[in-house]
Scaffold this active site. Structure first.
Site, PDB file in Angstrom:
ATOM      1  CG  ASP A 111      -0.254  -0.024   2.540  1.00  0.00           C
ATOM      2  OD1 ASP A 111       0.955   0.287   2.617  1.00  0.00           O
ATOM      3  OD2 ASP A 111      -0.920  -0.346   3.543  1.00  0.00           O
ATOM      4  CG  HIS A 112       0.730   6.153   0.147  1.00  0.00           C
ATOM      5  ND1 HIS A 112       1.308   6.629  -1.018  1.00  0.00           N
ATOM      6  CD2 HIS A 112       0.933   7.104   1.094  1.00  0.00           C
ATOM      7  CE1 HIS A 112       1.822   7.819  -0.778  1.00  0.00           C
ATOM      8  NE2 HIS A 112       1.598   8.137   0.476  1.00  0.00           N
TER       9      HIS A 112
END
Length: 143
Positions: free
Chosen positions: A18-19
């Site tokens: 994810d980010h």
């Protein structure tokens, strides 16, 4: 019969995260899928050959996962797969994912699959598929 665990290493790429650089939870299922394919390959079985020769495939029917710690971008992981059941049209695996560097358990899961025909109907696992898996079963559950 002997206990058998197949291990496979997988690197975490940016696309797996994810980010924040943490592996997205659903990607552990992808890692486990790859490892199950390698488990079968280690027993001399190829999924495409099973379909071509016997007209059957395997479909996941249940996945029970526990997330113990996060995997991070660029971690090297080890996925361990153990076959726990072969019965009729069912096959099941216990799988664990560790961070390779420190053997931290990241994810564990029990995955059940059904043997199905090309039409999607349950089918008994063909004997030539069961036979090579007999020595890879933990514990001793075959019928």
């Amino acid at each position: 019969m002997t206990s058998f665990t197949e291990s496979m290493d997988i690197r975490v790429y940016y696309e797996d995260t994810d980010h924040g650089g943490v592996v997205y939870y659903a990607n552990y299922l992808k890692f486990m899928e790859r490892a199950r394919s390698e488990f079968l390959r280690s027993a001399g079985l190829e999924l495409d050959t099973i379909e071509a020769d016997f007209g059957v495939m395997f479909a996941v029917t249940e996945a029970h996962l526990l997330y113990h710690a996060p995997a991070l971008f660029n971690d090297m992981l080890t996925v361990e797969s153990s076959l726990t059941l072969i019965r009729g049209a069912r096959i099941a695996f216990n799988q664990k994912i560790y961070r390779k560097s420190d053997r931290t358990l990241l994810t564990s899961g029990d995955i059940s699959l059904a043997c199905i025909s090309r039409e999607g109907k349950a089918a008994r696992i063909p004997a030539p598929v069961v036979y090579p898996l007999r020595n890879h079963l933990t514990p001793k559950e075959i019928s």
